[in-house]
Design a protein around this motif. Structure first.
Motif, short mmCIF file in Angstrom:
data_model
loop_
_atom_site.label_atom_id
_atom_site.label_comp_id
_atom_site.label_asym_id
_atom_site.label_seq_id
_atom_site.Cartn_x
_atom_site.Cartn_y
_atom_site.Cartn_z
N ALA A 265 -21.83 -33.45 -29.15
CA ALA A 265 -21.02 -33.10 -31.01
C ALA A 265 -20.41 -32.64 -30.46
O ALA A 265 -19.00 -32.20 -31.40
CB ALA A 265 -22.36 -32.12 -31.97
N GLY A 266 -20.02 -31.83 -29.48
CA GLY A 266 -18.85 -31.08 -28.97
C GLY A 266 -18.72 -29.49 -28.75
O GLY A 266 -17.71 -28.80 -28.71
N LEU A 267 -19.75 -28.83 -28.62
CA LEU A 267 -19.84 -26.94 -29.07
C LEU A 267 -19.62 -27.40 -27.22
O LEU A 267 -19.97 -28.06 -26.30
CB LEU A 267 -21.44 -27.00 -29.18
N GLU A 268 -19.66 -26.25 -27.74
CA GLU A 268 -18.89 -25.52 -25.97
C GLU A 268 -20.24 -25.09 -26.00
O GLU A 268 -21.24 -24.29 -26.47
CB GLU A 268 -18.12 -23.87 -25.92
N PRO A 269 -21.22 -24.93 -24.83
CA PRO A 269 -22.15 -24.40 -23.62
C PRO A 269 -22.63 -22.86 -23.90
O PRO A 269 -23.60 -22.80 -24.33
CB PRO A 269 -21.78 -24.59 -21.89
N MET A 270 -21.13 -22.27 -23.65
CA MET A 270 -21.57 -20.47 -24.45
C MET A 270 -21.39 -20.30 -25.44
O MET A 270 -22.16 -19.40 -25.61
CB MET A 270 -20.97 -20.06 -23.55
N ALA A 271 -21.02 -21.00 -26.54
CA ALA A 271 -21.99 -20.77 -28.04
C ALA A 271 -22.90 -21.25 -28.04
O ALA A 271 -23.86 -20.50 -28.79
CB ALA A 271 -20.66 -21.96 -29.13
N VAL A 272 -23.92 -22.79 -27.69
CA VAL A 272 -25.17 -22.91 -27.27
C VAL A 272 -26.31 -21.57 -27.01
O VAL A 272 -26.88 -21.13 -27.36
CB VAL A 272 -25.35 -23.87 -26.60
N ALA A 273 -25.83 -21.49 -26.03
CA ALA A 273 -26.50 -20.02 -25.08
C ALA A 273 -26.73 -19.16 -25.33
O ALA A 273 -27.36 -18.22 -25.55
CB ALA A 273 -25.79 -20.20 -23.81
N SER A 274 -25.30 -18.59 -26.37
CA SER A 274 -25.59 -16.83 -26.61
C SER A 274 -26.23 -17.18 -27.71
O SER A 274 -26.80 -16.16 -28.04
CB SER A 274 -23.93 -16.91 -27.02
#
Length: 457
Positions: A265-274
């Motif tokens: 979907a285009g999310l950044e990995p650190m957005a998901v991890a945080s």
């Protein structure tokens, strides 16, 4: 040195709740220079698939988690068999022949008698001759681990608390007398979770296990099994689970909020991890630059004891905050892979980043800057179209610098009397084809006179 493990079953794509468990373990170990083991629990060979195993590895790497060691339970069946034979020889693993219907009937009977609905160890009363007769009739046994919850008579269990200091929840205990002897081996010879997990944790030197709080009761059983096999007990921690906005649990089977889906979907990995790490804790949910920075701030004991409701809209808000603050140097390579390079690229990124929901949206803005609106411009009225066309007659001559937008709009305002939205929206639509976007004062400088004039309706 701490050694932790993340133990998913490769029967589907891992979701953000699974990632939470992986991250809790990774951050807890890595802040002290520990080891992280990825253990693929693929004992269910009918449902386990290699494509899911590979996807798990890929999704963890995308999040920034690179295991120090990867093991598969399907490679270790002989080890589990040896442990089972040891328990059988000591009388701690015993055969049972009841069908599910028989067990359910006994459970209802115990409830009717106001007794705990646990297994009554009836199979322990069978003689060798009775067992032989059952097997001769075609019945195959399942095998139960005899819990150490009695003194002399296994049919008279007594309160037997198993205690541990939980890394997340503090002091915990489970009374083994309140539990049925767990089945470790099914009648078809396949393994359930408990024995392989304990054997692996002992053999691999796992010192700390952090997992969902739906495993708290399992921990009491597993600690008893560690003791029976004379394996060193690890430390345990149980974090709260994530639910969807309705309160329903997340599931690999439904594919809800899979890491793969969030990634695509285009999310950044650190957005998901945080988000996966900090939601449902006493710590504020904010974005960290990388996992090392998150590890420095992370405390597993900050997790709440109640489930945390996860809302994807909050995740997208985090994603936008990352993109809006990311310097050009951090995305230069990614931009180049999309064909966005050259001397205009740095200024372009700094102008458009505040308008991105996901990084890939930058391609549309690059096309708008280079070639004009992506779609045909749709003005709100013919008057607006005519106004925008006439406004281009008032583009100032002279140097094209950061003052050009003000000089231009001042001239248009003086000529037409338009101001506010009535002035700016038609010009924005003419220049970009969109009703929202970067600051036009910055954009027209980037466009230059030639490309600006080319957008006259």
């Amino acid at each position: 040195m701490k050694t932790v493990r993340f133990a998913p079953s490769p029967t589907g794509y891992i979701h953000i709740g699974n990632a939470r468990t992986a991250l809790f373990n990774w951050l807890y170990a890595k802040r002290d220079g520990g080891r992280f083991i990825l253990r693929l629990d693929d004992t269910d060979q009918e449902r386990s698939e290699e494509r899911y195993a590979q996807a798990i590895v890929g999704d963890l790497n995308w999040l920034g988690i690179e295991p120090d060691e990867t093991v598969r339970q399907s490679d270790r069946f002989a080890t589990y068999a040896a442990a089972a034979e040891r328990l059988k020889a000591e009388g701690l693993l015993y055969p049972c022949y009841e069908t599910q219907e028989e067990l359910e009937r006994r459970r209802r009977l115990r409830l009717a008698r106001r007794l705990p609905p646990i297994y009554g160890r009836e199979a322990l009363k069978l003689s060798e001759e009775e067992r032989a007769d059952l097997e001769a009739s075609g019945k195959k046994p399942h095998w139960r681990f005899r819990l150490p919850n009695f003194r002399d008579d296994p049919f008279q269990p007594e309160p037997t608390p198993v205690e541990w200091d939980d890394l997340v929840r503090g002091p915990q205990q489970v009374d083994l007398a309140s539990l049925s002897d767990p089945v470790l081996i099914r009648a078809d010879g396949t393994w359930l979770y408990t024995l392989p997990s304990v054997v692996d944790d002992g053999d691999l030197g796992v010192t700390d296990i952090i997992r969902g709080d739906d495993h708290v009761t399992n921990t009491g059983v597993q600690l008893a099994l560690f003791d029976a096999l004379e394996l060193k007990r690890p430390n345990f921690g149980h974090h709260n689970l994530l639910t969807d906005p309705t309160g329903a649990g997340l599931s690999k089977r439904t594919g809800a909020q899979s890491i793969r889906g969030l990634r695509e979907a285009g999310l950044e990995p650190m957005a998901v991890a945080s988000m996966a790490t900090l939601i449902g804790t006493s710590q504020s949910v904010k974005v960290f630059d990388d996992l090392d920075a998150l590890a420095e701030d992370f405390d597993p004991a900050s997790a709440s004891k109640s489930a945390a409701r996860y809302d994807e809209t909050e995740l997208w808000a985090l994603n936008r905050s990352i993109l809006h603050e990311t310097p050009f140097a951090d995305v230069e390579e990614r931009l180049g892979a999309l064909g966005i390079d050259g001397e205009e690229a740095p200024g372009f990124w700094m102008i458009v980043r505040a308008n991105l929901d996901r990084f890939e949206d930058v391609q549309d803005w690059w096309h708008i800057v280079k070639d004009g609106p992506v779609e045909p411009v749709s003005f709100e009225s013919d008057d607006d179209r005519n106004f925008a066309r006439a406004a281009f007659d008032h583009l100032p001559e002279g140097e094209w610098d950061e003052t050009i937008w003000k000089r231009w709009t001042d001239a248009v305002k003086a000529e037409t009397g338009r101001k506010g939205r009535g002035l700016f929206m038609p010009l924005r639509l003419a220049l970009t084809g969109r009703r929202a976007g970067p600051e036009l004062a910055d954009l027209v400088v980037l466009l230059g006179r030639e490309r600006t004039l080319a957008r006259r309706p």
